[in-house]
Design a protein around this motif. Structure first.
Motif, PDB file in Angstrom:
ATOM      1  N   TYR A  94       4.709   7.777   1.832  1.00  0.00           N
ATOM      2  CA  TYR A  94       4.386   7.200   0.438  1.00  0.00           C
ATOM      3  C   TYR A  94       3.125   8.408  -0.389  1.00  0.00           C
ATOM      4  O   TYR A  94       2.132   8.657   0.498  1.00  0.00           O
ATOM      5  N   PRO A  95       3.439   8.688  -1.033  1.00  0.00           N
ATOM      6  CA  PRO A  95       1.978  10.426  -1.739  1.00  0.00           C
ATOM      7  C   PRO A  95       0.591   9.969  -1.149  1.00  0.00           C
ATOM      8  O   PRO A  95       0.044  10.487  -0.839  1.00  0.00           O
ATOM      9  N   THR A  96       0.554   9.187  -1.306  1.00  0.00           N
ATOM     10  CA  THR A  96      -1.130   8.289  -0.785  1.00  0.00           C
ATOM     11  C   THR A  96      -1.483   7.496  -0.755  1.00  0.00           C
ATOM     12  O   THR A  96      -0.055   6.242  -0.479  1.00  0.00           O
ATOM     13  N   LEU A  97      -2.500   6.935   0.071  1.00  0.00           N
ATOM     14  CA  LEU A  97      -2.878   5.632   0.783  1.00  0.00           C
ATOM     15  C   LEU A  97      -2.893   4.738  -0.719  1.00  0.00           C
ATOM     16  O   LEU A  97      -2.941   3.381  -0.490  1.00  0.00           O
ATOM     17  N   ILE A  98      -3.248   5.084  -1.555  1.00  0.00           N
ATOM     18  CA  ILE A  98      -3.223   4.428  -2.924  1.00  0.00           C
ATOM     19  C   ILE A  98      -1.925   3.603  -2.919  1.00  0.00           C
ATOM     20  O   ILE A  98      -1.756   2.489  -3.725  1.00  0.00           O
ATOM     21  N   GLU A  99      -0.534   4.591  -3.050  1.00  0.00           N
ATOM     22  CA  GLU A  99       0.669   3.937  -3.570  1.00  0.00           C
ATOM     23  C   GLU A  99       1.037   2.554  -2.403  1.00  0.00           C
ATOM     24  O   GLU A  99       1.787   1.634  -2.677  1.00  0.00           O
ATOM     25  N   ALA A 100       0.749   3.363  -1.260  1.00  0.00           N
ATOM     26  CA  ALA A 100       1.251   2.184  -0.189  1.00  0.00           C
ATOM     27  C   ALA A 100       0.701   0.808  -0.488  1.00  0.00           C
ATOM     28  O   ALA A 100       0.832   0.266  -0.206  1.00  0.00           O
ATOM     29  N   ALA A 101      -0.775   0.783  -0.615  1.00  0.00           N
ATOM     30  CA  ALA A 101      -1.979  -0.113  -0.910  1.00  0.00           C
ATOM     31  C   ALA A 101      -1.090  -0.958  -2.021  1.00  0.00           C
ATOM     32  O   ALA A 101      -1.486  -2.072  -1.658  1.00  0.00           O
ATOM     33  N   TYR A 102      -0.616  -0.656  -3.224  1.00  0.00           N
ATOM     34  CA  TYR A 102      -0.012  -0.835  -4.133  1.00  0.00           C
ATOM     35  C   TYR A 102       1.539  -1.616  -3.645  1.00  0.00           C
ATOM     36  O   TYR A 102       2.314  -2.679  -3.977  1.00  0.00           O
ATOM     37  N   TYR A 103       2.391  -0.968  -3.111  1.00  0.00           N
ATOM     38  CA  TYR A 103       3.243  -1.464  -2.901  1.00  0.00           C
ATOM     39  C   TYR A 103       3.902  -2.424  -1.411  1.00  0.00           C
ATOM     40  O   TYR A 103       4.385  -3.075  -0.927  1.00  0.00           O
ATOM     41  N   ALA A 104       2.248  -2.883  -0.798  1.00  0.00           N
ATOM     42  CA  ALA A 104       2.523  -3.472  -0.214  1.00  0.00           C
ATOM     43  C   ALA A 104       2.376  -4.276  -0.053  1.00  0.00           C
ATOM     44  O   ALA A 104       2.559  -5.955   0.157  1.00  0.00           O
ATOM     45  N   ALA A 105       1.612  -5.254  -1.216  1.00  0.00           N
ATOM     46  CA  ALA A 105       0.835  -5.851  -1.643  1.00  0.00           C
ATOM     47  C   ALA A 105       2.470  -6.494  -2.532  1.00  0.00           C
ATOM     48  O   ALA A 105       2.311  -7.542  -3.055  1.00  0.00           O
ATOM     49  N   GLU A 106       2.795  -5.887  -3.666  1.00  0.00           N
ATOM     50  CA  GLU A 106       4.096  -5.515  -4.367  1.00  0.00           C
ATOM     51  C   GLU A 106       5.186  -6.786  -3.645  1.00  0.00           C
ATOM     52  O   GLU A 106       5.786  -7.669  -4.396  1.00  0.00           O
ATOM     53  N   ASN A 107       5.394  -6.278  -2.312  1.00  0.00           N
ATOM     54  CA  ASN A 107       6.479  -6.644  -1.133  1.00  0.00           C
ATOM     55  C   ASN A 107       6.178  -7.710  -0.733  1.00  0.00           C
ATOM     56  O   ASN A 107       6.943  -9.089  -0.130  1.00  0.00           O
ATOM     57  N   LEU A 108       4.399  -8.711  -0.428  1.00  0.00           N
ATOM     58  CA  LEU A 108       4.263  -9.313   0.160  1.00  0.00           C
ATOM     59  C   LEU A 108       4.282 -10.389  -1.419  1.00  0.00           C
ATOM     60  O   LEU A 108       4.780 -11.646  -0.669  1.00  0.00           O
ATOM     61  N   GLN A 109       4.491 -10.446  -2.519  1.00  0.00           N
ATOM     62  CA  GLN A 109       4.169 -11.038  -3.726  1.00  0.00           C
ATOM     63  C   GLN A 109       6.085 -10.937  -3.988  1.00  0.00           C
ATOM     64  O   GLN A 109       5.733 -11.504  -5.250  1.00  0.00           O
ATOM     65  N   SER A 110       6.986 -10.580  -3.119  1.00  0.00           N
ATOM     66  CA  SER A 110       8.439 -10.264  -4.173  1.00  0.00           C
ATOM     67  C   SER A 110       8.884 -11.373  -3.886  1.00  0.00           C
ATOM     68  O   SER A 110       9.713 -11.946  -4.402  1.00  0.00           O
TER      69      SER A 110
END
Length: 242
Positions: free
Chosen positions: A170-186
């Motif tokens: 990911y470009p930064t750890l900020i995007e990584a946190a967003y996508y981790a939460a999104e995947n867990l709630q998919s």
């Protein structure tokens, strides 16, 4: 007859108007009656003042009216309240509240604990100690504590990282946190999502991630999972986009 009456009234007026010669009194004799009249007037004034004071009501302390006394009898009917024996007192609920940490504060902190909390904030899961502990143990199993920010992908998440099997970045750890939460709630990890929503057991959430398809190894169903205390380690500022 009328002339006689007129003459009688004139004679009477004449008698009244005729001065009577009286002997002169001395100055002292003339002053005595006046002094006595002044003394009598003064005495009457004092008596009148005393009588007025005696009749005037005394002021009530504190401005209270006479009928507002505290010990005044109750004039209404006394009411009795009866409660059934099977009625119990209501239970007082003591709710537990956790302060919400802002994303900017976590980014400024820059540690692995801050990133774990950022994932929880993105997923709107409670920031409990159990949830943070689970996240820290999970991150350690994926990348190791000393290099937890590897490829800016601490959980080796494939969603949104551009690489299959979690090898993307990911470009930064900020995007990584967003996508981790999104995947867990998919919808692919409902048990993990529910355990994080409860936030009361790091072990229960760990069992949910072991049973899921996140890792093909399933972390050995716990045999490859460490529960030792975690270390707090800061990532480089560039990993946060700072």
């Amino acid at each position: 007859m009328q002339d006689a009456q007129v003459g009688g009234r004139r004679a009477a007026r004449h008698e009244v108007a005729t001065p009577v010669t009286r002997p002169r009194r001395s100055t002292a004799e003339r002053a005595r009656p006046r002094r006595r009249s002044l003394t009598a007037a003064a005495t009457l004034s004092v008596l009148g003042l005393l009588a007025g004071l005696a009749l005037a009501p005394l002021p009530q302390p504190g401005g209270l009216l006479p009928f507002a006394a505290a010990d005044a009898p109750h004039l209404g009917d006394v009411q009795d309240l009866e409660v059934a024996s099977d009625v119990s007192a209501p239970t007082v609920s003591h709710e537990s509240y956790v302060a919400t940490t802002g994303a900017q504060t976590l980014v400024a902190g820059g540690t692995n604990v801050d990133w774990a909390k950022l994932v929880l904030v993105e997923g709107e899961w409670p920031l409990t100690e159990e949830n943070v502990t689970f996240m820290m143990r999970w991150m350690r199993q994926e990348n190791g504590a000393d290099n937890w920010w590897n490829r800016n992908n601490p959980l080796n998440n494939g969603q949104g990282s551009g690489g299959g099997s979690g090898l993307g970045s990911y470009p930064t750890l900020i995007e990584a946190a967003y996508y981790a939460a999104e995947n867990l709630q998919s919808g692919r990890y409902p048990e993990v999502d529910a355990a994080l929503a409860s936030g009361d057991s790091a072990d229960a959430t760990a069992q949910a991630i072991w049973a899921s398809a996140w890792a093909s190894s399933h972390y050995g169903y716990g045999t490859h999972w460490s529960s030792r205390p975690y270390e707090v380690i800061e990532a480089p500022a560039s990993a946060w986009g700072r």
